[in-house]
Design a protein around this motif. Structure first.
Motif, PDB file in Angstrom:
ATOM      1  N   THR A  64       0.846  -1.192   0.000  1.00  0.00           N
ATOM      2  CA  THR A  64       0.000   0.000   0.000  1.00  0.00           C
ATOM      3  C   THR A  64       0.879   1.239   0.000  1.00  0.00           C
ATOM      4  N   GLU A  65       0.281   2.353  -0.378  1.00  0.00           N
ATOM      5  CA  GLU A  65       1.042   3.602  -0.374  1.00  0.00           C
ATOM      6  C   GLU A  65       1.515   3.936   1.035  1.00  0.00           C
ATOM      7  N   ALA A  66       0.679   3.646   2.034  1.00  0.00           N
ATOM      8  CA  ALA A  66       1.059   3.931   3.414  1.00  0.00           C
ATOM      9  C   ALA A  66       2.306   3.153   3.814  1.00  0.00           C
ATOM     10  N   THR A  67       2.357   1.870   3.460  1.00  0.00           N
ATOM     11  CA  THR A  67       3.517   1.049   3.800  1.00  0.00           C
ATOM     12  C   THR A  67       4.763   1.555   3.084  1.00  0.00           C
ATOM     13  N   LEU A  68       4.665   1.756   1.785  1.00  0.00           N
ATOM     14  CA  LEU A  68       5.831   2.147   0.999  1.00  0.00           C
ATOM     15  C   LEU A  68       6.352   3.521   1.401  1.00  0.00           C
ATOM     16  N   PHE A  69       5.447   4.437   1.652  1.00  0.00           N
ATOM     17  CA  PHE A  69       5.869   5.798   1.990  1.00  0.00           C
ATOM     18  C   PHE A  69       6.418   5.897   3.409  1.00  0.00           C
ATOM     19  N   CYS A  70       6.067   4.945   4.280  1.00  0.00           N
ATOM     20  CA  CYS A  70       6.662   4.912   5.625  1.00  0.00           C
ATOM     21  C   CYS A  70       8.023   4.226   5.619  1.00  0.00           C
ATOM     22  N   ALA A  72      10.210   4.327   3.055  1.00  0.00           N
ATOM     23  CA  ALA A  72      11.189   5.111   2.299  1.00  0.00           C
ATOM     24  C   ALA A  72      12.108   5.967   3.177  1.00  0.00           C
ATOM     25  N   PRO A  73      11.587   6.756   4.146  1.00  0.00           N
ATOM     26  CA  PRO A  73      12.486   7.608   4.934  1.00  0.00           C
ATOM     27  C   PRO A  73      13.443   6.828   5.831  1.00  0.00           C
ATOM     28  N   VAL A 100       2.291  -2.404 -10.964  1.00  0.00           N
ATOM     29  CA  VAL A 100       3.137  -1.221 -10.859  1.00  0.00           C
ATOM     30  C   VAL A 100       2.759  -0.464  -9.590  1.00  0.00           C
ATOM     31  N   LEU A 101       3.751  -0.164  -8.774  1.00  0.00           N
ATOM     32  CA  LEU A 101       3.514   0.435  -7.459  1.00  0.00           C
ATOM     33  C   LEU A 101       3.950   1.897  -7.445  1.00  0.00           C
ATOM     34  N   PRO A 102       3.361   2.688  -6.541  1.00  0.00           N
ATOM     35  CA  PRO A 102       3.805   4.085  -6.396  1.00  0.00           C
ATOM     36  C   PRO A 102       5.192   4.150  -5.754  1.00  0.00           C
ATOM     37  N   ILE A 103       5.916   5.198  -6.053  1.00  0.00           N
ATOM     38  CA  ILE A 103       7.254   5.397  -5.487  1.00  0.00           C
ATOM     39  C   ILE A 103       7.268   6.740  -4.774  1.00  0.00           C
ATOM     40  N   ALA A 104       7.634   6.724  -3.520  1.00  0.00           N
ATOM     41  CA  ALA A 104       7.682   7.965  -2.737  1.00  0.00           C
ATOM     42  C   ALA A 104       8.813   8.850  -3.239  1.00  0.00           C
ATOM     43  N   PRO A 105       8.569  10.147  -3.415  1.00  0.00           N
ATOM     44  CA  PRO A 105       9.658  11.050  -3.820  1.00  0.00           C
ATOM     45  C   PRO A 105      10.854  10.970  -2.874  1.00  0.00           C
ATOM     46  N   ALA A 106      10.555  10.761  -1.570  1.00  0.00           N
ATOM     47  CA  ALA A 106      11.643  10.658  -0.590  1.00  0.00           C
ATOM     48  C   ALA A 106      12.556   9.481  -0.896  1.00  0.00           C
ATOM     49  N   SER A 128      21.257  -1.427  -6.044  1.00  0.00           N
ATOM     50  CA  SER A 128      20.393  -2.602  -5.915  1.00  0.00           C
ATOM     51  C   SER A 128      18.939  -2.191  -5.729  1.00  0.00           C
ATOM     52  N   LEU A 129      18.709  -1.182  -4.913  1.00  0.00           N
ATOM     53  CA  LEU A 129      17.345  -0.701  -4.687  1.00  0.00           C
ATOM     54  C   LEU A 129      16.780  -0.059  -5.953  1.00  0.00           C
ATOM     55  N   LEU A 130      17.613   0.697  -6.655  1.00  0.00           N
ATOM     56  CA  LEU A 130      17.171   1.332  -7.894  1.00  0.00           C
ATOM     57  C   LEU A 130      16.807   0.278  -8.943  1.00  0.00           C
ATOM     58  N   GLU A 131      17.575  -0.796  -9.001  1.00  0.00           N
ATOM     59  CA  GLU A 131      17.286  -1.881  -9.942  1.00  0.00           C
ATOM     60  C   GLU A 131      15.929  -2.517  -9.643  1.00  0.00           C
ATOM     61  N   SER A 132      15.594  -2.667  -8.354  1.00  0.00           N
ATOM     62  CA  SER A 132      14.307  -3.268  -7.979  1.00  0.00           C
ATOM     63  C   SER A 132      13.132  -2.354  -8.321  1.00  0.00           C
ATOM     64  N   LEU A 133      13.396  -1.047  -8.427  1.00  0.00           N
ATOM     65  CA  LEU A 133      12.336  -0.085  -8.762  1.00  0.00           C
ATOM     66  C   LEU A 133      12.114   0.030 -10.277  1.00  0.00           C
ATOM     67  N   ALA A 134      12.988  -0.582 -11.077  1.00  0.00           N
ATOM     68  CA  ALA A 134      13.056  -0.287 -12.513  1.00  0.00           C
ATOM     69  C   ALA A 134      11.706  -0.344 -13.213  1.00  0.00           C
ATOM     70  N   VAL A 135      10.961  -1.433 -13.027  1.00  0.00           N
ATOM     71  CA  VAL A 135       9.707  -1.595 -13.784  1.00  0.00           C
ATOM     72  C   VAL A 135       8.612  -0.677 -13.260  1.00  0.00           C
ATOM     73  N   HIS A 136       8.811  -0.063 -12.114  1.00  0.00           N
ATOM     74  CA  HIS A 136       7.796   0.814 -11.523  1.00  0.00           C
ATOM     75  C   HIS A 136       8.047   2.286 -11.850  1.00  0.00           C
ATOM     76  N   LEU A 137       9.175   2.591 -12.482  1.00  0.00           N
ATOM     77  CA  LEU A 137       9.520   3.980 -12.783  1.00  0.00           C
ATOM     78  C   LEU A 137       8.667   4.523 -13.920  1.00  0.00           C
ATOM     79  N   THR A 138       8.327   5.795 -13.818  1.00  0.00           N
ATOM     80  CA  THR A 138       7.590   6.498 -14.873  1.00  0.00           C
ATOM     81  C   THR A 138       8.478   7.595 -15.439  1.00  0.00           C
ATOM     82  N   GLU A 139       7.995   8.287 -16.463  1.00  0.00           N
ATOM     83  CA  GLU A 139       8.765   9.390 -17.030  1.00  0.00           C
ATOM     84  C   GLU A 139       8.985  10.497 -15.997  1.00  0.00           C
ATOM     85  N   ALA A 140       8.004  10.688 -15.115  1.00  0.00           N
ATOM     86  CA  ALA A 140       8.160  11.714 -14.070  1.00  0.00           C
ATOM     87  C   ALA A 140       9.301  11.333 -13.118  1.00  0.00           C
ATOM     88  N   HIS A 141       9.342  10.041 -12.745  1.00  0.00           N
ATOM     89  CA  HIS A 141      10.450   9.583 -11.899  1.00  0.00           C
ATOM     90  C   HIS A 141      11.774   9.746 -12.634  1.00  0.00           C
TER      91      HIS A 141
END
Length: 602
Positions: A64-70, A72-73, A100-106, A128-141
């Motif tokens: 969930t967004e709540a889990t991912l955004f907590c 990240a920091p 595809v999951l949301p990615i916190a700006p933080a 390693s973390l950036l590689e795991s995010l690869a398929v979830h990245l958008t043009e904005a990211h």
């Protein structure tokens, strides 16, 4: 103590994880991530990381967004144990998620800090973390990564000597550039800032070690698939991968071969002609060593599907089929729990390519196990189109699979598919039945009469009104075959003469029109009389005889005219004589044969 107990329960199997999530523990864990006590935060991160190793349903529940955004920091948390645990939790969630999951700006900012760190360990964690995010990245990211310097950190690491950070950087860049949505990242990475081109840097790294060669080749293969590499660079990457395949017998070969196949498929025609034989030798080498890794097997199947129609490669394909046939049949079997859907689909595509190749290749395809696999795969929605396309090629008279497929009731299934809502299935079904009925051996004509006594002819006539031209074309060919065998009942064909004149003989599609004219020439006496009585028939036939843009239409029209009209028909006779002087040789020859048949002087 309660949180520690939950942590231990999360390590268990899927059933335990399901019970934990059903109890509402997720909200407690998210709240615990905000606690000031590092031990409590650590327990929450470890528990989430364990839950993320569960089923897709478990991952969807916690992602969930709540889990991912907590989480990240926490990468910037003072306790290094929490940092490592939060990264592991994020990696598990993002890597294993089917959505595809949301990615916190933080999170992107924290990754940039890790990449900017002078410590190699922190840099590797960030990659390693950036590689795991690869398929979830958008043009904005992607824009954020370019602006905040993340991509620049990765490119700088590639150029450093010694290349301590190059493996992690290559893996992250390869993962991101595999995301086809990130065109700006691909283009900027290839022609990097300050005029630094990634390709020469990767070529240098390729020569250092097999590991760096594979990682750099993966990145450059992504570029090749987007047609962003020169022929020289593509050739260098191809040769380096070929060397690994030929000289290594460990996991390096299994990692190199899929890249080699992807690279070959992205080659220009000129490059492919130069590389195809070398690739074929590498394929035979992989097959000759016995068991191959699943990803290599899948790549073998996809590559064979692509290459098997090459006129210059049929010899080595016969050898490849001999070596791969058992693997192919095993991967096709839906009873094989070790063959995932992707491998099964690749095997089906491979078989489709082989079934379309030369006769000596097609006759290698034989055996009851292969027949059984095809019959079962025909019932699966994800492989039905491919299997029906295969049947178009293996129901021909010389195929060793023909008899077994007929005995398994495939023809009845194909007749039923003539009414499918799927246009591809309708086309394939009619096409396969057409190939089965072409020059039908006497032993199979009893079976044909059984089908004709059913719905076959009625459905074929209905297909003549299909909106898809390929369905019309093959339905006409099927009716022509049945008429030539003298097996067609007249009742379902009673409306055929009118149908011909109302639409089929007036279409612009030359393939449909050619087949329609051939059918007219094979109609039995009663239907011929009805056809000639149609007011529009003679004008339509005359137009076909005069159609200058299609040789096949005019040849078919000549054959039709000579079959239906008598010697003394003035309009037709005059046109046929004119066509004996046509500049197109086939038209000229066909007209002369027709004129001779009608006993007219040249």
């Amino acid at each position: 103590a309660h949180l520690m107990a939950i942590r231990h329960l999360a390590i268990g199997g899927f059933a335990r994880k399901s019970r934990l999530l059903a109890s509402g523990v997720l909200s407690q864990l998210v709240e615990q991530l905000k606690a000031p006590n590092s031990d409590l935060v650590l327990d929450a991160c470890v528990t989430l990381a364990s839950l993320a190793m569960g089923s897709p349903e478990h991952i969807a529940a916690i992602a969930t967004e709540a889990t991912l955004f907590c989480l990240a920091p926490l990468i910037d948390f003072p306790d290094p144990r929490v940092v490592a645990a939060s990264i592991r939790a994020l990696q598990n969630i993002y890597t294993r998620s089917k959505q595809v999951l949301p990615i916190a700006p933080a999170l992107l900012n924290e990754i940039n800090k890790l990449l900017a760190s002078p410590e190699d360990k922190s840099f590797t964690l960030g990659c390693s973390l950036l590689e795991s995010l690869a398929v979830h990245l958008t043009e904005a990211h992607c824009a954020t990564l370019l602006v905040n310097g993340t991509v620049e950190h990765l490119l700088v690491a590639l150029a450093q000597s010694p290349p301590r950070r190059a493996p992690a950087s290559l893996a992250a860049l390869a993962g991101m550039t595999a995301n086809r949505q990130l065109m700006s990242l691909q283009l900027l990475s290839l022609n990097a800032a300050q005029g630094r081109d990634v390709a020469p840097v990767c070529i240098r790294l390729i020569k250092i070690s097999p590991e760096l060669s594979l990682l750099a080749s993966a990145l450059l293969t992504n570029f090749a698939e987007m047609t962003l590499l020169t022929d020289d660079v593509t050739g260098t990457v191809f040769n380096s991968l070929l060397k690994i395949v030929k000289t290594r017998s460990d996991g390096f070969r299994d990692r190199a071969f899929p890249l080699l196949g992807r690279l070959l498929r992205s080659c220009t025609l000129f490059q492919r002609e130069r590389c195809e034989l070398q690739y074929a030798n590498a394929m035979l080498l992989c097959l000759s060593v016995g068991s191959v890794a699943p990803q290599t097997r899948t790549q073998l199947f996809l590559s064979l599907a692509m290459l098997c129609n090459g006129a210059d490669s049929q010899g080595w394909i016969a050898e490849a089929v001999r070596l791969i046939i058992n693997e192919l049949v095993s991967s096709l079997s839906i009873d094989n729990t070790f063959s995932p859907p992707r491998a099964r689909g690749a095997a089906a595509l491979c078989l489709l390519g082989l079934s379309r190749s030369a006769k000596n290749i097609r006759t290698v395809l034989r055996g009851q196990e292969l027949v059984d696999a095809l019959v079962k795969l025909m019932e699966l929605p994800d492989t039905r189109e491919t299997v029906t396309a295969i049947l178009c090629n293996v129901l021909v008279e010389f195929s060793p699979l023909r008899e077994g497929l007929v005995q398994q009731g495939v023809l009845t299934r194909l007749v039923a598919l003539m009414q499918s809502h799927n246009a591809t299935l309708r086309t394939n079904a009619v096409w396969a039945l057409t190939n089965f009925t072409f020059k039908l051996p006497s032993g199979d004509q009893t079976l044909l009469r059984t089908l004709v006594d059913g719905d076959l002819v009625t459905l074929a006539v209905q297909c003549l009104s299909d909106p898809v031209m390929s369905v019309k074309q093959h339905a006409l060919s099927l009716l022509r075959n049945i008429l030539l065998l003298g097996a067609a009942p007249l009742l379902p064909l009673a409306g055929l003469p009118a149908l011909m004149c109302e639409g089929l003989l007036a279409v612009h599609d030359e393939h449909v029109l050619t087949e329609a004219l051939h059918v007219c020439a094979t109609l039995p006496a009663d239907l011929r009389t009805s056809l000639l009585a149609q007011p529009r028939f003679l004008p339509l036939l005359t137009a076909a005889l005069q159609r200058g843009d299609s040789e096949s239409v005019r040849c078919a029209a000549i054959t039709c005219a000579s079959a239906l009209f008598p010697l003394n028909h003035p309009d037709i006779s005059e046109l046929l004589v004119e066509l004996t002087q046509d500049p197109m040789r086939n038209v000229q020859d066909t007209a002369r044969i027709a004129v001779c048949k009608l006993s007219m002087d040249l």
